[in-house]
Write an enzyme that holds these catalytic residues in place. Structure first.
Site, PDB file in Angstrom:
ATOM      1  N   MET A   1       1.008  -1.266   0.018  1.00 21.54           N
ATOM      2  CA  MET A   1      -0.012   0.045   0.139  1.00 21.54           C
ATOM      3  C   MET A   1       0.996   1.253  -0.114  1.00 21.54           C
ATOM      4  O   MET A   1       0.755   2.035   0.904  1.00 21.54           O
ATOM      5  CB  MET A   1      -0.932  -0.175   1.216  1.00 21.54           C
ATOM      6  CG  MET A   1      -1.912  -1.254   1.284  1.00 21.54           C
ATOM      7  SD  MET A   1      -2.678  -1.781   2.821  1.00 21.54           S
ATOM      8  CE  MET A   1      -1.418  -2.355   3.712  1.00 21.54           C
TER       9      MET A   1
ATOM     10  N   GLN B   1     -10.720   3.057   0.458  1.00 26.30           N
ATOM     11  CA  GLN B   1     -10.653   4.350   0.935  1.00 26.30           C
ATOM     12  C   GLN B   1     -11.094   5.315   0.062  1.00 26.30           C
ATOM     13  O   GLN B   1     -11.881   6.126   0.800  1.00 26.30           O
ATOM     14  CB  GLN B   1      -9.112   4.660   0.543  1.00 26.30           C
ATOM     15  CG  GLN B   1      -7.823   3.933   1.398  1.00 26.30           C
ATOM     16  CD  GLN B   1      -6.481   4.257   0.872  1.00 26.30           C
ATOM     17  OE1 GLN B   1      -6.390   4.810  -0.178  1.00 26.30           O
ATOM     18  NE2 GLN B   1      -5.437   3.964   1.550  1.00 26.30           N
TER      19      GLN B   1
ATOM     20  N   THR C   1       2.392   1.360   6.032  1.00 28.05           N
ATOM     21  CA  THR C   1       1.603   2.727   5.386  1.00 28.05           C
ATOM     22  C   THR C   1       1.441   3.564   6.434  1.00 28.05           C
ATOM     23  O   THR C   1       1.089   3.130   7.432  1.00 28.05           O
ATOM     24  CB  THR C   1       0.671   2.157   4.617  1.00 28.05           C
ATOM     25  OG1 THR C   1      -0.688   3.255   4.382  1.00 28.05           O
ATOM     26  CG2 THR C   1      -0.190   1.004   5.131  1.00 28.05           C
ATOM     27  N   ASN C   2       1.384   4.840   6.059  1.00 23.86           N
ATOM     28  CA  ASN C   2       0.908   5.672   7.165  1.00 23.86           C
ATOM     29  C   ASN C   2      -0.580   5.860   7.153  1.00 23.86           C
ATOM     30  O   ASN C   2      -1.423   5.769   8.407  1.00 23.86           O
ATOM     31  CB  ASN C   2       1.468   7.384   6.868  1.00 23.86           C
ATOM     32  CG  ASN C   2       2.810   7.339   7.512  1.00 23.86           C
ATOM     33  OD1 ASN C   2       3.211   8.007   8.520  1.00 23.86           O
ATOM     34  ND2 ASN C   2       3.751   7.299   6.425  1.00 23.86           N
ATOM     35  N   THR C   3      -1.409   5.972   6.140  1.00 17.43           N
ATOM     36  CA  THR C   3      -2.886   6.228   6.092  1.00 17.43           C
ATOM     37  C   THR C   3      -3.505   5.161   6.451  1.00 17.43           C
ATOM     38  O   THR C   3      -4.382   5.312   7.381  1.00 17.43           O
ATOM     39  CB  THR C   3      -3.081   6.273   4.561  1.00 17.43           C
ATOM     40  OG1 THR C   3      -2.310   7.513   3.962  1.00 17.43           O
ATOM     41  CG2 THR C   3      -4.509   6.689   4.138  1.00 17.43           C
TER      42      THR C   3
ATOM     43  N   CYS D   1       3.803  10.003   4.424  1.00 16.24           N
ATOM     44  CA  CYS D   1       3.452   9.025   3.745  1.00 16.24           C
ATOM     45  C   CYS D   1       4.368   8.194   3.109  1.00 16.24           C
ATOM     46  O   CYS D   1       5.609   8.760   2.837  1.00 16.24           O
ATOM     47  CB  CYS D   1       2.617   9.527   2.430  1.00 16.24           C
ATOM     48  SG  CYS D   1       2.276   8.228   1.399  1.00 16.24           S
ATOM     49  N   THR D   2       4.545   6.834   3.218  1.00 13.31           N
ATOM     50  CA  THR D   2       5.926   5.940   3.062  1.00 13.31           C
ATOM     51  C   THR D   2       6.151   6.076   1.549  1.00 13.31           C
ATOM     52  O   THR D   2       7.366   5.502   1.403  1.00 13.31           O
ATOM     53  CB  THR D   2       5.399   4.601   3.306  1.00 13.31           C
ATOM     54  OG1 THR D   2       4.281   4.136   2.576  1.00 13.31           O
ATOM     55  CG2 THR D   2       5.139   4.521   4.614  1.00 13.31           C
ATOM     56  N   GLU D   3       5.619   6.832   0.668  1.00 15.40           N
ATOM     57  CA  GLU D   3       6.053   7.073  -0.788  1.00 15.40           C
ATOM     58  C   GLU D   3       6.874   8.307  -0.687  1.00 15.40           C
ATOM     59  O   GLU D   3       7.377   8.351  -1.938  1.00 15.40           O
ATOM     60  CB  GLU D   3       4.989   6.927  -1.740  1.00 15.40           C
ATOM     61  CG  GLU D   3       4.607   5.517  -2.076  1.00 15.40           C
ATOM     62  CD  GLU D   3       3.475   5.114  -1.229  1.00 15.40           C
ATOM     63  OE1 GLU D   3       2.939   4.004  -1.043  1.00 15.40           O
ATOM     64  OE2 GLU D   3       2.916   5.989  -0.538  1.00 15.40           O
TER      65      GLU D   3
END
Length: 246
Positions: free
Chosen positions: A10, A52, A83-85, A196-198
């Site tokens: 994710m 989401q 993932t943060n979200t 956000c991990t991206e």
């Protein structure tokens, strides 16, 4: 080592960073041919993104809770949600497992406090910037959190989903993120959270006028810290307790 369960996909772009980081960090700590003892479950992000977007968070929580249980049943001894979200669903996930859950917001807050900072700017998905599950958790640790204005939140969000999650890195988007980071600093942010991990695929410390906190790396570091602790010792706490409110 405790076996790390990585619940990812994710997106897979950031999950690959987690896998690289936990292995590099274990090798750095233990030397030789050591690598991480880990299990990776990577879900189809297209399915999660629909949940989401359609505000079907309960269904997403059930899905991730089931995946977390599967990792535990496969032998994971601590869980990292990559993932943060989706930490919005941490309560559902933690209720479904008996192993420690390494919460990314708690880990990040501790790093900010260790740096002596109290006010941070947050770059993340719109869900993370605008909902209370993440910002509120940071505030429980005594931090002040600022986010970009509505127009810039949309830019940050769209770059994540339309570019970074697809492995696309554009100089124009990097310039926009730099501008937004400067604006947050001008508004009083003492540091910037790449929430956000991206995002660490696009910008880093060199792009910000104030210190940057890369939540992906901080999360991986905490997981490895817990993993390499003696399994004969009592399990360490996965995160600091939230500061009391009042």
């Amino acid at each position: 080592m405790l076996r790390i369960g990585l619940l990812g996909g994710m997106s897979w772009e950031s999950t690959s960073e987690y896998y690289r980081l936990v292995n590099e960090l274990v090798a750095d700590r233990l030397g030789g041919l050591h690598s991480a003892d880990c299990l990776l479950r990577s879900v189809d992000f297209a399915e999660i993104e629909v949940l989401q977007r359609e505000d079907r968070w309960d269904e997403a929580g059930e899905r991730l809770a089931t995946e977390a249980q599967a990792l535990q049943n496969a032998g994971a001894e601590l869980l990292v949600l990559c993932t943060n979200t989706m930490h919005k669903l941490a309560p559902q996930i933690t209720a479904a497992i008996d192993i420690p859950f390494v919460h990314i917001a708690d880990t990040t807050a501790q790093a900010v406090k260790n740096a002596g900072l109290t006010r941070v700017g947050l770059l993340a998905t719109a869900y993370t910037m605008e909902q209370e599950f993440y910002v509120g958790r940071l505030r429980e640790h005594g931090l002040e959190v600022t986010v970009p204005d509505a127009k810039d939140r949309r830019i940050v969000h769209d770059v994540i989903y339309e570019e970074l999650c697809l492995g696309i890195v554009k100089d124009a988007s990097r310039d926009e993120y730099r501008r937004i980071m400067r604006a947050l600093a001008a508004d009083g942010a003492q540091g910037i959270l790449l929430g956000c991990t991206e995002i660490d695929l696009l910008v880093g410390a060199q792009d910000s006028p104030v210190p940057v906190f890369d939540t992906t790396r901080l999360h991986a570091e905490r997981a490895v810290e817990l993993s390499v602790a003696s399994s004969a010792s009592p399990r360490p706490s996965t995160s600091p307790s939230p500061a009391p409110q009042g």
